[in-house]
Motif scaffolding. Structure first.
Motif, PDB file in Angstrom:
ATOM      1  N   ARG A   1     -12.211   3.015 -13.024  1.00  0.00           N
ATOM      2  CA  ARG A   1     -12.606   1.906 -12.146  1.00  0.00           C
ATOM      3  C   ARG A   1     -11.420   0.977 -11.893  1.00  0.00           C
ATOM      4  N   LEU A   2     -10.636   0.681 -12.948  1.00  0.00           N
ATOM      5  CA  LEU A   2      -9.476  -0.202 -12.772  1.00  0.00           C
ATOM      6  C   LEU A   2      -8.483   0.411 -11.789  1.00  0.00           C
ATOM      7  N   ALA A   3      -8.296   1.728 -11.885  1.00  0.00           N
ATOM      8  CA  ALA A   3      -7.336   2.392 -10.987  1.00  0.00           C
ATOM      9  C   ALA A   3      -7.794   2.243  -9.535  1.00  0.00           C
ATOM     10  N   ARG A   4      -9.096   2.407  -9.302  1.00  0.00           N
ATOM     11  CA  ARG A   4      -9.637   2.255  -7.931  1.00  0.00           C
ATOM     12  C   ARG A   4      -9.449   0.826  -7.447  1.00  0.00           C
ATOM     13  N   GLU A   5      -9.757  -0.131  -8.316  1.00  0.00           N
ATOM     14  CA  GLU A   5      -9.663  -1.538  -7.901  1.00  0.00           C
ATOM     15  C   GLU A   5      -8.215  -1.943  -7.650  1.00  0.00           C
ATOM     16  N   CYS A   6      -7.296  -1.403  -8.450  1.00  0.00           N
ATOM     17  CA  CYS A   6      -5.881  -1.739  -8.244  1.00  0.00           C
ATOM     18  C   CYS A   6      -5.361  -1.126  -6.942  1.00  0.00           C
ATOM     19  N   ALA A   7      -5.830   0.076  -6.598  1.00  0.00           N
ATOM     20  CA  ALA A   7      -5.401   0.698  -5.342  1.00  0.00           C
ATOM     21  C   ALA A   7      -5.872  -0.155  -4.161  1.00  0.00           C
ATOM     22  N   ALA A   8      -7.097  -0.670  -4.249  1.00  0.00           N
ATOM     23  CA  ALA A   8      -7.621  -1.528  -3.174  1.00  0.00           C
ATOM     24  C   ALA A   8      -6.826  -2.832  -3.117  1.00  0.00           C
ATOM     25  N   LEU A   9      -6.477  -3.353  -4.293  1.00  0.00           N
ATOM     26  CA  LEU A   9      -5.678  -4.579  -4.349  1.00  0.00           C
ATOM     27  C   LEU A   9      -4.319  -4.374  -3.671  1.00  0.00           C
ATOM     28  N   ALA A  10      -3.682  -3.231  -3.939  1.00  0.00           N
ATOM     29  CA  ALA A  10      -2.368  -2.951  -3.338  1.00  0.00           C
ATOM     30  C   ALA A  10      -2.485  -2.971  -1.815  1.00  0.00           C
ATOM     31  N   GLU A  11      -3.572  -2.390  -1.288  1.00  0.00           N
ATOM     32  CA  GLU A  11      -3.797  -2.392   0.169  1.00  0.00           C
ATOM     33  C   GLU A  11      -3.946  -3.825   0.686  1.00  0.00           C
ATOM     34  N   ASP A  12      -4.705  -4.641  -0.035  1.00  0.00           N
ATOM     35  CA  ASP A  12      -4.922  -6.034   0.386  1.00  0.00           C
ATOM     36  C   ASP A  12      -3.601  -6.801   0.424  1.00  0.00           C
ATOM     37  N   VAL A  13      -2.802  -6.624  -0.637  1.00  0.00           N
ATOM     38  CA  VAL A  13      -1.524  -7.341  -0.725  1.00  0.00           C
ATOM     39  C   VAL A  13      -0.615  -6.915   0.427  1.00  0.00           C
ATOM     40  N   ALA A  14      -0.563  -5.610   0.680  1.00  0.00           N
ATOM     41  CA  ALA A  14       0.313  -5.100   1.746  1.00  0.00           C
ATOM     42  C   ALA A  14      -0.148  -5.617   3.103  1.00  0.00           C
ATOM     43  N   ARG A  15      -1.455  -5.556   3.357  1.00  0.00           N
ATOM     44  CA  ARG A  15      -1.999  -5.990   4.660  1.00  0.00           C
ATOM     45  C   ARG A  15      -1.652  -7.454   4.916  1.00  0.00           C
ATOM     46  N   ALA A  16      -1.814  -8.287   3.895  1.00  0.00           N
ATOM     47  CA  ALA A  16      -1.563  -9.725   4.053  1.00  0.00           C
ATOM     48  C   ALA A  16      -0.097 -10.001   4.385  1.00  0.00           C
ATOM     49  N   ARG A  17       0.782  -9.057   4.061  1.00  0.00           N
ATOM     50  CA  ARG A  17       2.209  -9.258   4.311  1.00  0.00           C
ATOM     51  C   ARG A  17       2.722  -8.359   5.431  1.00  0.00           C
ATOM     52  N   ALA A  18       1.813  -7.737   6.141  1.00  0.00           N
ATOM     53  CA  ALA A  18       2.142  -6.864   7.277  1.00  0.00           C
ATOM     54  C   ALA A  18       3.110  -5.757   6.882  1.00  0.00           C
ATOM     55  N   ILE A  19       2.896  -5.186   5.710  1.00  0.00           N
ATOM     56  CA  ILE A  19       3.696  -4.039   5.311  1.00  0.00           C
ATOM     57  C   ILE A  19       2.757  -2.917   4.859  1.00  0.00           C
ATOM     58  N   ARG A  20       3.362  -1.796   4.511  1.00  0.00           N
ATOM     59  CA  ARG A  20       2.562  -0.613   4.186  1.00  0.00           C
ATOM     60  C   ARG A  20       2.725  -0.299   2.699  1.00  0.00           C
ATOM     61  N   VAL A  21       1.702   0.282   2.092  1.00  0.00           N
ATOM     62  CA  VAL A  21       1.822   0.655   0.681  1.00  0.00           C
ATOM     63  C   VAL A  21       1.262   2.063   0.458  1.00  0.00           C
ATOM     64  N   GLU A  22       1.879   2.764  -0.481  1.00  0.00           N
ATOM     65  CA  GLU A  22       1.371   4.083  -0.922  1.00  0.00           C
ATOM     66  C   GLU A  22       1.133   3.979  -2.412  1.00  0.00           C
ATOM     67  N   VAL A  23      -0.006   4.477  -2.883  1.00  0.00           N
ATOM     68  CA  VAL A  23      -0.271   4.536  -4.323  1.00  0.00           C
ATOM     69  C   VAL A  23      -0.353   6.016  -4.691  1.00  0.00           C
ATOM     70  N   ARG A  24       0.623   6.491  -5.464  1.00  0.00           N
ATOM     71  CA  ARG A  24       0.649   7.911  -5.839  1.00  0.00           C
ATOM     72  C   ARG A  24       0.404   8.063  -7.340  1.00  0.00           C
TER      73      ARG A  24
END
Ligand code: GLV
Ligand code: MN
Ligand code: MN
Length: 412
Positions: A300-323
């Motif tokens: 669950r933490l891994a899923r929530e952190c992946a969503a967080l990474a997307e939120d952070v990237a979107r707010a800064r107009a950049i792109r993120v990949e979680v591998r």
């Protein structure tokens, strides 16, 4: 009562510490590196000199057998061991203790002319520390390797596993052949330093491990825009490093507040590209690690952190990949092995305490194929994964004798 030679064990610990030894103490001996391969050759010679049968499997695991020359379902073996690879700038006991104490126990049993009912083996598992893939050797042995991923497995500096293994004389694609036949291992017990401060603080000499944490690692890559660091107005920057920093702080908060009471997280690798003081970072890579003894919580933490990474990237107009890079499964230790450790402590008169392991260990892979458990001894100041990692000589001797009597029980 049968006892190990503390002097011989200490002299082997000192000898192994010289491979990859650092001038100020501690050791850097990453798997498949030149110092590691020299240490492997030394270990094989020690196994042979101790009167045990030495061999190396296709995953680079080193074995020493007493009444054991190959794994056979018809004669299930009792195994002990740990690893001889280290983290960069690590200590001399993490892994080394379990391998050398195991060797010492088998040599002691052999010299005493005892023939336990079951074959015995000591093993040094490959790449426990996960330079190329966490718990690599024990994964291969237990049939838990992601075989399709082998050609692309790489260290954080980009070096591929296939190249590192080839340099050391191994073919990575053959590592899956190291899988032991089902039922060929009856039990596994590993002696290790605690690497934390619980035993020392409680004044208890022996820890009986009941659960081992799961560890998940993911590479989180933020893609921003490289720009001139002087001429680009602050509001126009798409700084990948600042996104990574923002993510790291928020992910820490997320794990602490939404994880279980034992959840921890770390960012131990950070790369900023192109990496010049006068360029706004265009790309930033983090290795995000998190641990919890509950696999469901980790998931669950891994899923929530992946969503967080997307939120952070979107707010800064950049792109993120979680591998995702690696995931180990939390494992309970077998009650039969815990009981054998308890009985050995009783025989030797040592107080003990049950505790969970906050570090990952090969025993968690073995737990999937046999009854597995671990013995901990106190670490001075709880220090580990640093050059001044140490345990008292008396603690080492106690731990090795508990291992000896545990092995004798399990093999009878
Ligand atoms: C092993 O040392 C780990 O990182 O838990
Ligand atoms: Mn370690
Ligand atoms: Mn270790």
């Amino acid at each position: 009562m049968l006892a190990i030679s503390a002097e011989r064990l200490q002299s082997r610990i000192a000898a192994l510490a010289r491979f990859g030894g650092l001038p100020g103490g501690g050791v850097t001996r990453m798997c498949w590196s030149a110092p590691h391969e020299e240490a492997r050759a030394w270990l094989l010679a020690e196994i042979k000199a101790a009167g045990l049968t030495p061999w190396v499997d296709t995953a680079g695991n080193v074995f020493g057998g007493l009444g054991l020359t190959a794994f056979d379902t018809a004669r299930p073996a009792v195994l002990t061991g740990s690893h001889i690879d280290t983290v960069p700038e690590g200590g001399i006991l993490d892994g080394a203790l379990g391998v050398l104490a195991g060797l010492e126990c088998l040599q002691t049993i052999r010299a005493a002319g005892q023939t336990p009912g079951k074959p015995l083996g000591v093993v040094a598992w490959s790449d426990e520390e996960g330079r190329y893939g966490s718990l690599f050797g024990s994964r291969a042995f237990c049939g838990r390797l992601d075989v399709a991923a082998i050609p692309t497995m790489a260290a954080v500096d980009g070096e591929r596993l296939v190249d590192a293994m080839r340099r050391a004389g191994f073919d990575a694609l053959r590592a899956p052949e190291a899988r032991a036949p089902a039922g060929a291992v009856d039990a596994y017990v590993e002696l290790h330093i605690e690497q934390g401060a619980r035993l020392e603080e409680a004044g208890v000499p022996i820890g009986v491990v009941d659960t081992i944490v799961g560890v998940r690692r993911a590479r989180v890559v933020f893609h921003g825009q490289a720009d001139h660091a002087g001429t680009t107005p602050m509001e126009r920057r798409r700084d990948a490093f600042l996104a990574a920093a923002d993510y790291a702080l928020k992910a820490r908060e997320l794990v602490v507040t939404r994880g279980g009471p034992r959840a921890v997280t770390n960012f131990g690798v950070v790369h900023v590209h192109p990496g010049a003081s006068n360029i706004v970072p265009g790309r930033a890579e983090l290795v995000h690690e998190m641990r919890d003894p509950d696999g469901g919580v980790l998931e669950r933490l891994a899923r929530e952190c992946a969503a967080l990474a997307e939120d952070v990237a979107r707010a800064r107009a950049i792109r993120v990949e979680v591998r995702p890079m690696s995931a180990t499964t939390p494992a309970p230790c077998a009650s039969r092995v815990q009981a054998a450790i308890e009985a050995a402590c009783e025989t030797l008169g040592h107080p003990r305490q049950h505790l969970y392991s906050a570090a990952g260990h090969d025993a968690q892979n073995l737990a999937a194929v046999c009854d597995a458990g671990m013995v901990f001894i106190p670490s001075r100041g709880g220090r580990s994964h640093r050059v001044d990692e140490m345990s008292d000589a008396a603690a080492i001797e106690r731990g090795a004798n508990v291992l000896l009597h545990t092995l004798l029980r399990l093999a009878t």
